[in-house]
Design an enzyme around this catalytic site. Structure first.
Site, mmCIF file in Angstrom:
data_model
loop_
_atom_site.group_PDB
_atom_site.id
_atom_site.type_symbol
_atom_site.label_atom_id
_atom_site.label_comp_id
_atom_site.label_asym_id
_atom_site.label_seq_id
_atom_site.Cartn_x
_atom_site.Cartn_y
_atom_site.Cartn_z
ATOM 1 N N SER A 1 45.869 31.845 38.833
ATOM 2 C CA SER A 1 45.796 32.960 37.891
ATOM 3 C C SER A 1 46.353 32.530 36.528
ATOM 4 O O SER A 1 45.785 31.643 35.884
ATOM 5 C CB SER A 1 46.527 34.171 38.468
ATOM 6 O OG SER A 1 46.235 35.338 37.738
ATOM 7 N N ASP B 1 37.369 39.425 43.502
ATOM 8 C CA ASP B 1 38.633 39.463 42.778
ATOM 9 C C ASP B 1 38.662 40.704 41.880
ATOM 10 O O ASP B 1 37.853 40.811 40.952
ATOM 11 C CB ASP B 1 38.750 38.191 41.933
ATOM 12 C CG ASP B 1 40.099 38.046 41.234
ATOM 13 O OD1 ASP B 1 40.792 39.068 41.052
ATOM 14 O OD2 ASP B 1 40.442 36.911 40.862
ATOM 15 N N HIS C 1 41.822 38.146 44.791
ATOM 16 C CA HIS C 1 42.479 37.438 43.695
ATOM 17 C C HIS C 1 43.427 36.357 44.199
ATOM 18 O O HIS C 1 43.478 35.263 43.637
ATOM 19 C CB HIS C 1 43.251 38.426 42.819
ATOM 20 C CG HIS C 1 43.923 37.781 41.648
ATOM 21 N ND1 HIS C 1 43.236 37.100 40.671
ATOM 22 C CD2 HIS C 1 45.246 37.692 41.304
ATOM 23 C CE1 HIS C 1 44.086 36.625 39.780
ATOM 24 N NE2 HIS C 1 45.310 36.969 40.135
#
Length: 236
Positions: A93, A186, A216
């Site tokens: 991320s 996600d 995610h």
């Protein structure tokens, strides 16, 4: 491994180079499922590995609310500078944004990148106009956290630093092999962000893996197996 700044908590697994370094996401730390799974893999494979906490996160010193994206980029660079030899950065991320910034800053050290739901420039596309105005006028916003009981804090200092470090306005001068893994389910970072990132990277050796039912975090055993296979192919 040389000692990083005293405030950075870290765990180093000795082994063969290149050293794999895991970069957590926003408000995350080095005790997540992916970090621990990669450490176990590295130990079994005899591969050098580092997991660590950014300043203000996890076991590291500092106040979370004081940190900027540039501070966490500098933490990544400190960890790289504390290792010997080539490194492979694995960024989850926000860590996927930091891995790109670090690769640009240390092109002589970073030999490959692996992004997991990489989120470069999320200060631009990850906030509504109203949220941006609130950050600018009030200095902070809090969002409900789907991954824990405490709300997630975003500050004007972090947001402004992120805006100054945006990368996706043009070609990104990274020439090493890059592997991008993204879940198509996600809810936080649209998978087309990884597709666009692949287009913008200057490297010709870029591959994107889409996991249709992946979320995610991509922390299921099957997701982690994909991640480990990807890293093994890069370091072979």
């Amino acid at each position: 491994m040389n000692a990083p700044p005293p405030a950075l908590a870290h765990h180093f697994t000795p082994g063969a180079p290149p050293t794999v370094i895991f970069l957590p996401g926003y408000a995350s730390d080095m005790t997540g499922a992916k970090a621990l799974a990669l450490e176990a893999w590295a130990r079994g494979a005899g591969r050098a590995f580092v997991r660590f906490d950014y300043r203000g996160c996890g076991a590291s010193g500092g106040n979370f609310a004081d940190q900027r994206l540039a501070d966490w980029r500098d933490d990544v660079l400190a960890i790289i500078d504390g290792t010997i030899g080539p490194v492979v950065l694995v960024g989850s991320s926000m860590g996927g944004w930091l891995m790109l910034l670090a690769a640009l800053a240390r092109p002589d050290r970073v030999v490959a990148l692996v992004g997991i739901a990489a989120a470069p420039d999320f200060t631009d596309w990850g906030f509504t106009t109203d949220e941006k105005m609130t950050i600018l006028t009030e200095g902070r916003i809090e969002r409900a956290n789907p991954y824990g009981p405490a709300p997630t804090l975003y500050t004007r200092a972090f947001w402004s630093s992120g805006e100054a470090l945006r990368l996706m306005a043009g070609m990104i001068a990274v020439d090493v092999p890059v592997r991008l893994i993204h879940g198509m389910a996600d809810p936080d970072v649209p998978y087309l962000r990884s597709v666009r990132l692949a287009e913008l990277l200057r490297s010709a050796d870029v591959q994107t893996t889409l996991i249709k039912d992946g979320d995610h975090r991509l922390s299921r055993p099957s997701d982690i197996a994909v991640l480990i296979r990807t890293i093994e192919e890069l370091v072979a």
